[in-house]
Design a protein around this motif. Structure first.
Motif, PDB file in Angstrom:
ATOM      1  N   VAL A   1      81.250   1.567 -90.874  1.00  0.00           N
ATOM      2  CA  VAL A   1      80.683   0.252 -91.193  1.00  0.00           C
ATOM      3  C   VAL A   1      81.814  -0.722 -91.514  1.00  0.00           C
ATOM      4  O   VAL A   1      82.629  -0.471 -92.410  1.00  0.00           O
ATOM      5  CB  VAL A   1      79.707   0.335 -92.390  1.00  0.00           C
ATOM      6  CG1 VAL A   1      79.046  -1.020 -92.626  1.00  0.00           C
ATOM      7  CG2 VAL A   1      78.659   1.409 -92.154  1.00  0.00           C
ATOM      8  N   GLY A   2      81.850  -1.824 -90.838  1.00  0.00           N
ATOM      9  CA  GLY A   2      82.938  -2.774 -91.058  1.00  0.00           C
ATOM     10  C   GLY A   2      82.743  -3.670 -92.252  1.00  0.00           C
ATOM     11  O   GLY A   2      83.703  -4.137 -92.864  1.00  0.00           O
ATOM     12  N   ASN A   3      81.481  -3.907 -92.624  1.00  0.00           N
ATOM     13  CA  ASN A   3      81.213  -4.884 -93.684  1.00  0.00           C
ATOM     14  C   ASN A   3      80.734  -4.226 -94.976  1.00  0.00           C
ATOM     15  O   ASN A   3      79.774  -4.662 -95.611  1.00  0.00           O
ATOM     16  CB  ASN A   3      80.174  -5.904 -93.212  1.00  0.00           C
ATOM     17  CG  ASN A   3      78.819  -5.268 -92.966  1.00  0.00           C
ATOM     18  OD1 ASN A   3      78.723  -4.076 -92.665  1.00  0.00           O
ATOM     19  ND2 ASN A   3      77.761  -6.058 -93.109  1.00  0.00           N
ATOM     20  N   VAL A   4      81.389  -3.143 -95.385  1.00  0.00           N
ATOM     21  CA  VAL A   4      81.046  -2.476 -96.642  1.00  0.00           C
ATOM     22  C   VAL A   4      82.282  -2.389 -97.524  1.00  0.00           C
ATOM     23  O   VAL A   4      83.379  -2.106 -97.036  1.00  0.00           O
ATOM     24  CB  VAL A   4      80.459  -1.070 -96.382  1.00  0.00           C
ATOM     25  CG1 VAL A   4      81.474  -0.173 -95.697  1.00  0.00           C
ATOM     26  CG2 VAL A   4      79.974  -0.434 -97.685  1.00  0.00           C
ATOM     27  N   THR A   5      82.122  -2.693 -98.812  1.00  0.00           N
ATOM     28  CA  THR A   5      83.229  -2.658 -99.779  1.00  0.00           C
ATOM     29  C   THR A   5      82.823  -1.828-100.987  1.00  0.00           C
ATOM     30  O   THR A   5      81.700  -1.952-101.484  1.00  0.00           O
ATOM     31  CB  THR A   5      83.611  -4.079-100.238  1.00  0.00           C
ATOM     32  OG1 THR A   5      84.150  -4.802 -99.129  1.00  0.00           O
ATOM     33  CG2 THR A   5      84.662  -4.040-101.353  1.00  0.00           C
ATOM     34  N   LEU A   6      83.746  -1.003-101.441  1.00  0.00           N
ATOM     35  CA  LEU A   6      83.556  -0.233-102.669  1.00  0.00           C
ATOM     36  C   LEU A   6      84.306  -0.923-103.796  1.00  0.00           C
ATOM     37  O   LEU A   6      85.525  -1.100-103.726  1.00  0.00           O
ATOM     38  CB  LEU A   6      84.079   1.190-102.493  1.00  0.00           C
ATOM     39  CG  LEU A   6      84.119   2.072-103.756  1.00  0.00           C
ATOM     40  CD1 LEU A   6      82.722   2.294-104.313  1.00  0.00           C
ATOM     41  CD2 LEU A   6      84.809   3.402-103.463  1.00  0.00           C
ATOM     42  N   CYS A   7      83.581  -1.339-104.837  1.00  0.00           N
ATOM     43  CA  CYS A   7      84.189  -1.965-106.017  1.00  0.00           C
ATOM     44  C   CYS A   7      84.192  -0.966-107.164  1.00  0.00           C
ATOM     45  O   CYS A   7      83.131  -0.440-107.525  1.00  0.00           O
ATOM     46  CB  CYS A   7      83.418  -3.212-106.419  1.00  0.00           C
ATOM     47  SG  CYS A   7      83.538  -4.559-105.239  1.00  0.00           S
TER      48      CYS A   7
END
Length: 381
Positions: A226-232
């Protein structure tokens, strides 16, 4: 419940210093004050009675805690409180309190059972487990216990505390501070979070029991798909730098380490995220405070399959995974976030309102304290 009562609360940490115990007691105390309870807080930082040394506790662990509890037993040997409320106590001498409630937020027995940490840490926890058992089982028979998780109550029973002397009272959340946000994008600018990405959020100290390496490995699979996923990741801890190194070594581009986030900013951080993720191997609270905050914020939850996180199933607000197989867990998360989860978001918020509001939790504690004061404990919470 308008009856006046004087309660002494003893803990090795209290807000704004500390973490779990400190935050639980601060929130409960604020509610009890509104119910007419007169309280005195005794901790290494006060605010009413200062005993022990917080730096010693942080540096020397159990030795610092023993120093604190020894001073409690000596300094408060003569007291006229209606009830003494002790948080995870280690009193090796005589308990000086006539009416006493012990609240356990976790046990060393549980941490040792789940084999968290390296060999030296195992040996340390094994030693402290024996000390914990000695201190708790020699409490007077009219001492009653609460556990912030059902597994904690089971651990107490295994330690040697009779089941008819304990009850489970869950952790809570301030449902007015932690709440959903309709428009997430403006708030994401505040934290430097990509405005259009799907955001997975983790909040808490990066320690062995939280398994941050597993979280990074799982996310590495997601990032490839997935290109538009971020882990914060919000929080510090012993494994922060090592976790950063692992993310860099793998070559992850979409992991954002936020470090310590001030309590005043946490509601906004939850509210501007899309999902909450926990890969923990062991937790004391049920639910853990951060999970309760995420649920109140309306976040669908992705959690590991340990007893303390089963509340996600009870609330029908997310998925429970076995993170032992990183590839399988990653596929399950990918499938989950690819589908619409508004129902889980609504369920999470509703459960927090109905079951986890600090006011409701505090009423249970007040009932327990009053019954101990009058010697009529029913444990029918």
């Amino acid at each position: 419940m308008g009856e006046k009562m004087r309660v002494l609360i003893c803990a090795t940490e209290y807000y704004p210093d500390g973490s779990g115990i400190a935050n639980v007691m601060y929130n409960v105390v604020r509610e009890l004050e509104g119910m007419g309870v007169e309280y005195t807080i005794c901790s290494p930082t006060g605010p009413d009675i200062k005993l022990g040394d917080l730096d010693h506790i942080k540096k020397y662990g159990i030795l610092g805690m023993l120093q604190y509890w020894y001073q409690v037993s000596r300094h408060l040997e003569s007291n006229d409180y209606d009830v003494a409320w002790l948080q995870n106590p280690f009193i090796v001498t005589r308990n000086p309190f006539k009416h006493c409630l012990v609240t356990m937020h976790a046990t060393y027995y549980g941490a040792r059972t789940y084999a968290i940490g390296n060999l030296p840490l195992h040996l340390y926890k094994s030693l402290v487990t024996h000390l914990e058992r000695y201190c708790l089982t020699r409490m007077p028979t009219n001492t009653f216990f609460t556990g912030v998780g059902k597994p904690v109550c089971e651990e107490l029973e295994n330690i040697g505390i009779a089941r008819d002397r304990m009850v489970y009272i869950p952790n809570g959340v301030n449902i007015r501070r932690f709440r959903p946000l309709d428009d997430k994008k403006p708030m994401r600018k505040k934290f430097g979070i990509p405005e259009d990405d799907v955001i997975l959020l983790s909040v808490g100290r990066l320690t062995q029991q939280k398994q941050p390496y597993t979280m990074i490995e799982v996310f590495s699979h997601l990032e490839k798909e997935v290109g538009n996923v971020t882990l914060c990741i919000a929080g510090k801890g012993d494994l922060l730098e090592e976790t950063k190194d692992l993310a860099e070594k793998i070559g992850l581009r979409k992991v954002l380490f936020l470090g310590y986030v001030d309590d005043r900013d946490l509601p906004d951080l939850y509210a501007c995220s899309d999902y909450y993720i926990m890969t923990s191997k062991y937790e004391g609270g049920m639910p853990p405070l951060t999970l309760a905050e995420a649920m109140a914020s309306g976040l669908p939850c992705i959690v590991s399959d340990i007893p303390n996180l089963a509340i996600v199933k009870d609330a029908d607000c997310g998925i429970i995974l076995n993170f032992g197989n990183v590839s399988t867990a990653s596929d399950q998360i990918l499938d989950y976030i690819s589908n619409e989860c508004s129902e889980h978001s609504q369920n999470a918020r509703r459960y927090a309102i109905d079951q986890l509001d600090w006011h409701l939790i505090s009423e249970q504690y007040l009932k327990m304290l009053l019954e101990i004061k009058h010697g009529e404990v029913t444990l029918d919470l």
